[in-house]
Scaffold this motif. Structure first.
Motif, PDB file in Angstrom:
ATOM      1  N   PHE A  24       0.834  -1.063  -0.088  1.00 54.49           N
ATOM      2  CA  PHE A  24       0.113   0.072   0.236  1.00 54.49           C
ATOM      3  C   PHE A  24       0.891   1.233  -0.081  1.00 54.49           C
ATOM      4  N   LYS A  25       2.037   1.234   0.899  1.00 57.60           N
ATOM      5  CA  LYS A  25       2.992   2.262   0.811  1.00 57.60           C
ATOM      6  C   LYS A  25       3.355   2.746  -0.578  1.00 57.60           C
ATOM      7  N   GLU A  26       3.981   1.389  -1.357  1.00 59.29           N
ATOM      8  CA  GLU A  26       4.475   1.581  -2.420  1.00 59.29           C
ATOM      9  C   GLU A  26       3.637   2.505  -3.618  1.00 59.29           C
ATOM     10  N   HIS A  27       2.137   1.955  -3.384  1.00 60.78           N
ATOM     11  CA  HIS A  27       1.406   2.626  -4.148  1.00 60.78           C
ATOM     12  C   HIS A  27       1.156   4.270  -3.744  1.00 60.78           C
ATOM     13  N   ALA A  71      -3.155   6.013 -14.204  1.00 62.18           N
ATOM     14  CA  ALA A  71      -2.788   4.587 -13.979  1.00 62.18           C
ATOM     15  C   ALA A  71      -2.426   4.114 -12.604  1.00 62.18           C
ATOM     16  N   SER A  72      -1.895   5.300 -11.834  1.00 70.99           N
ATOM     17  CA  SER A  72      -1.459   5.104 -10.482  1.00 70.99           C
ATOM     18  C   SER A  72      -2.502   5.198  -9.686  1.00 70.99           C
ATOM     19  N   CYS A  73      -3.619   6.054 -10.045  1.00 75.21           N
ATOM     20  CA  CYS A  73      -4.896   5.994  -9.239  1.00 75.21           C
ATOM     21  C   CYS A  73      -5.339   4.490  -9.227  1.00 75.21           C
ATOM     22  N   LYS A  74      -5.484   4.250 -10.541  1.00 80.97           N
ATOM     23  CA  LYS A  74      -6.339   2.676 -10.659  1.00 80.97           C
ATOM     24  C   LYS A  74      -5.702   1.600 -10.435  1.00 80.97           C
ATOM     25  N   ALA A  75      -4.285   1.676 -10.387  1.00 85.57           N
ATOM     26  CA  ALA A  75      -3.488   0.701  -9.955  1.00 85.57           C
ATOM     27  C   ALA A  75      -3.867   0.282  -8.444  1.00 85.57           C
ATOM     28  N   ASP A  77      -7.466  -0.885  -7.567  1.00 80.37           N
ATOM     29  CA  ASP A  77      -7.594  -2.593  -8.088  1.00 80.37           C
ATOM     30  C   ASP A  77      -7.503  -3.175  -6.850  1.00 80.37           C
ATOM     31  N   THR A  78      -6.368  -3.143  -6.139  1.00 75.29           N
ATOM     32  CA  THR A  78      -6.191  -3.937  -5.017  1.00 75.29           C
ATOM     33  C   THR A  78      -6.692  -3.360  -3.503  1.00 75.29           C
ATOM     34  N   PHE A  79      -6.820  -2.368  -3.433  1.00 71.04           N
ATOM     35  CA  PHE A  79      -7.201  -1.749  -1.942  1.00 71.04           C
ATOM     36  C   PHE A  79      -8.253  -1.121  -1.783  1.00 71.04           C
ATOM     37  N   ARG A  80      -9.318  -0.694  -2.703  1.00 72.37           N
ATOM     38  CA  ARG A  80     -10.645   0.043  -2.505  1.00 72.37           C
ATOM     39  C   ARG A  80     -11.842  -1.132  -3.067  1.00 72.37           C
ATOM     40  N   ASP A  81     -12.657  -1.133  -2.245  1.00 71.95           N
ATOM     41  CA  ASP A  81     -14.040  -1.799  -2.704  1.00 71.95           C
ATOM     42  C   ASP A  81     -14.775  -0.952  -3.457  1.00 71.95           C
ATOM     43  N   ARG A  82     -15.385  -1.601  -4.424  1.00 66.44           N
ATOM     44  CA  ARG A  82     -16.424  -0.819  -5.354  1.00 66.44           C
ATOM     45  C   ARG A  82     -15.770  -0.051  -6.467  1.00 66.44           C
TER      46      ARG A  82
END
Ligand code: ASC
Length: 148
Positions: A101-104, A136-140, A143-148
Motif C-alpha cells: 500500500f505504501k508503494e502505491h 494509472a497510478s490511481c487505478k492500480a 484495483d487492490t485496495f479499494r472496494d467498489r
C-alpha cells in the motif's frame, strides 16, 4: 496554495511525530479525512483529464492550479489509514499489505509531482503525456485496495 502547502506540511510533520490514530478524535474522522482528500483530488484531477482529453479547452494557468491541488492532496490521505480506522471503501488489504500500500502511495505522489511539472510546462502535450501514467497510478491502487 501557500495555505494548502502549509496544511500539507503540518500534516506531514504530524505524521512523523504522532501515531496515526492519535491524529484523529475518532476513527470516523480519519475515514472522513482520507475520503475528503481523495475526493478533492479527484475533482481537480478530473478537470485536468477534461483538458487532456479535449472535453474542456486547454487553459495553462488553470491546469497548473489544478495540478497543484492534485499534488498537494496526493500527500494527505495516507495519515487517515492508521490502525483501527478500517472501513469506508478501504479493503482489509490496506492493513494486511501495508508495504505494498505504501508503494502505491509513493507512486501516486511521484506521478502527481510529475503531473505538476508537466502542467507548469504550459503546453497541452506535456499534460497529455503525464495524465495517463498518473491515472494509472490511481487505478492500480484502487484495483487492490479499494472496494467498489
Ligand atoms: C479520476 C478519479 C479516479 C481516477 C481513476 C483513474 O479522475 O476520480 O479515481 O481518475 O479513475 O483510473
Amino acid at each position: 496554495m501557500i495555505r494548502l502547502a502549509t496544511f500539507a506540511l503540518a500534516a506531514a510533520c504530524a505524521a512523523t511525530t504522532l501515531p496515526a490514530a492519535a491524529q484523529f478524535a475518532k476513527p470516523e474522522d480519519a475515514i472522513k479525512y482520507r475520503q475528503s482528500a481523495l475526493f478533492v483530488m479527484s475533482q481537480h484531477f478530473g478537470r485536468l483529464g477534461a483538458m487532456a482529453n479535449g472535453r474542456a479547452p486547454y487553459d495553462a494557468a488553470a491546469a497548473a492550479a489544478n495540478a497543484e491541488v492534485v499534488a498537494d492532496m496526493a500527500k494527505l490521505p495516507w495519515a487517515g489509514f492508521g490502525a483501527g480506522t478500517e472501513g469506508g471503501k478501504a479493503k482489509a488489504e490496506v492493513w494486511k499489505e501495508a508495504p505494498k500500500f505504501k508503494e502505491h502511495q509513493d507512486k501516486l505522489i511521484a506521478e502527481t509531482g510529475k503531473l505538476l511539472v508537466a502542467a507548469k510546462a504550459g503546453n497541452i502535450d506535456a499534460l497529455k503525456t503525464q495524465f495517463g501514467p498518473t491515472a494509472a497510478s490511481c487505478k492500480a491502487c484502487h484495483d487492490t485496495f479499494r472496494d467498489r
